[in-house]
Scaffold this active site. Sequence first.
Site, PDB file in Angstrom:
ATOM      1  N   ASN A   9     -14.504   1.253  14.900  1.00  0.00           N
ATOM      2  CA  ASN A   9     -13.799   1.757  13.648  1.00  0.00           C
ATOM      3  C   ASN A   9     -12.106   1.999  14.248  1.00  0.00           C
ATOM      4  OD1 ASN A   9     -12.714   3.712  11.913  1.00  0.00           O
ATOM      5  ND2 ASN A   9     -14.034   5.190  12.342  1.00  0.00           N
ATOM      6  N   TRP A  10     -11.379   1.207  13.771  1.00  0.00           N
ATOM      7  CA  TRP A  10     -10.024   1.480  14.042  1.00  0.00           C
ATOM      8  C   TRP A  10      -9.153   2.386  13.314  1.00  0.00           C
ATOM      9  CZ3 TRP A  10      -7.891  -4.553  13.419  1.00  0.00           C
ATOM     10  CH2 TRP A  10      -8.432  -5.329  14.172  1.00  0.00           C
ATOM     11  N   LYS A  11      -9.996   3.174  12.724  1.00  0.00           N
ATOM     12  CA  LYS A  11      -9.430   4.444  12.126  1.00  0.00           C
ATOM     13  C   LYS A  11      -7.903   4.086  11.370  1.00  0.00           C
ATOM     14  CE  LYS A  11     -12.258   7.255  14.701  1.00  0.00           C
ATOM     15  NZ  LYS A  11     -12.488   8.572  15.477  1.00  0.00           N
ATOM     16  N   HIS A  92     -18.089   9.020   7.417  1.00  0.00           N
ATOM     17  CA  HIS A  92     -17.707   9.439   8.696  1.00  0.00           C
ATOM     18  C   HIS A  92     -17.275  10.929   8.727  1.00  0.00           C
ATOM     19  CE1 HIS A  92     -14.995   9.446  12.109  1.00  0.00           C
ATOM     20  NE2 HIS A  92     -15.499   8.490  12.556  1.00  0.00           N
ATOM     21  N   GLU A  94     -14.616  12.308   9.601  1.00  0.00           N
ATOM     22  CA  GLU A  94     -13.195  12.733   9.097  1.00  0.00           C
ATOM     23  C   GLU A  94     -13.077  12.657   7.471  1.00  0.00           C
ATOM     24  OE1 GLU A  94     -11.778   9.501  11.916  1.00  0.00           O
ATOM     25  OE2 GLU A  94     -12.248  10.991  13.327  1.00  0.00           O
ATOM     26  N   GLU A 164     -22.615  10.615  15.182  1.00  0.00           N
ATOM     27  CA  GLU A 164     -21.389  10.957  15.750  1.00  0.00           C
ATOM     28  C   GLU A 164     -21.226  12.427  15.980  1.00  0.00           C
ATOM     29  OE1 GLU A 164     -18.532   7.365  15.528  1.00  0.00           O
ATOM     30  OE2 GLU A 164     -18.526   8.427  13.519  1.00  0.00           O
ATOM     31  N   GLY A 170     -13.065  11.362  19.754  1.00  0.00           N
ATOM     32  CA  GLY A 170     -11.734  11.550  20.191  1.00  0.00           C
ATOM     33  C   GLY A 170     -11.305  12.794  21.135  1.00  0.00           C
ATOM     34  N   SER A 210     -16.527   9.191  21.940  1.00  0.00           N
ATOM     35  CA  SER A 210     -15.955   9.051  23.190  1.00  0.00           C
ATOM     36  C   SER A 210     -16.909   7.864  23.906  1.00  0.00           C
ATOM     37  CB  SER A 210     -15.764  10.192  23.881  1.00  0.00           C
ATOM     38  OG  SER A 210     -14.742  11.132  23.145  1.00  0.00           O
ATOM     39  N   GLY A 231     -14.612   4.406  18.632  1.00  0.00           N
ATOM     40  CA  GLY A 231     -13.085   4.779  18.011  1.00  0.00           C
ATOM     41  C   GLY A 231     -12.131   4.129  18.913  1.00  0.00           C
ATOM     42  N   GLY A 232     -11.485   4.953  19.752  1.00  0.00           N
ATOM     43  CA  GLY A 232     -10.267   4.901  20.726  1.00  0.00           C
ATOM     44  C   GLY A 232     -10.530   3.542  21.598  1.00  0.00           C
TER      45      GLY A 232
END
Length: 247
Positions: A9-11, A92, A94, A164, A170, A210, A231-232
């Site tokens: 997920n590049w967000k 998600h 977010e 998640e 994150g 993470s 993610g990251g």
Amino acid sequence: MARKIVAGNWKMNLTLQDGVKLIDALNHMKAPEGVELIVFPSHMLVPEINRLSNGIEVGVQNFSEHTEGAYTGETSLDQVKSCGVEVALIGHSERRQIFGESHEVLKMKVNHALAEDVNFVFCCGEPLEIREAGSEYAFVKAQLEESLFHIPDVNMSNTVIAYEPVWAIGTGRTATAQQAEEMHANIRKWVAEVYGEDVAKDVTILYGGSCKPGNANELFAGANVDGGLIGGASLSAESFMEIARSF
Ligand code: 13P
């Protein structure tokens, strides 16, 4: 049998130029056998990344629950499909927390995706205060019951659920492999209670929060952990591929 999936997920990260470099680097790496790879870039990048991708599926991070019309800034599933994209994230944390997407809206998105034949990864997970209060199982079960567990059996077997925990997203604070496996085992049990064991075995359950090359191996060792939503660490070709090779 559940599929093995590692998804990035590049967000809201990466310019088009950065995204092109990343997909190009991924195209030149050897992907592990038996693991499906998906990336979810921002909408603006999706058509170009999808055009350039070689073997990695490209999906969208979000779409509108409405079909078309006066919804400024939104993207319809028809538009998503017209770019050759067939998979989307739904719910998600977010989207739930920052954009206020409710159980009802997420249920509409699930129904819309089914009607339009678009596959989805349904995200769930509890915030920190819920875990600290010891209510994480009831919380996640309610998320599934409110927005997902109404779908027909035939669609459920094909469904991907991503667990998640919000406190692990994150933050560098990963759920332990045991915490992840316990929640995943419960999710599969709840699916079995509604849809039966055979369907439950087919549902793919990803862990996200993470997840990195250094912990993916331990997390993916859980019997009910079928991969990850990253993610990251998905913003680097090396670390994303290393995670994918962690099974
Ligand atoms: P991080 O891997 O950056 O914690 O993000 C997880 C996530 O939200 C993926 O959807």
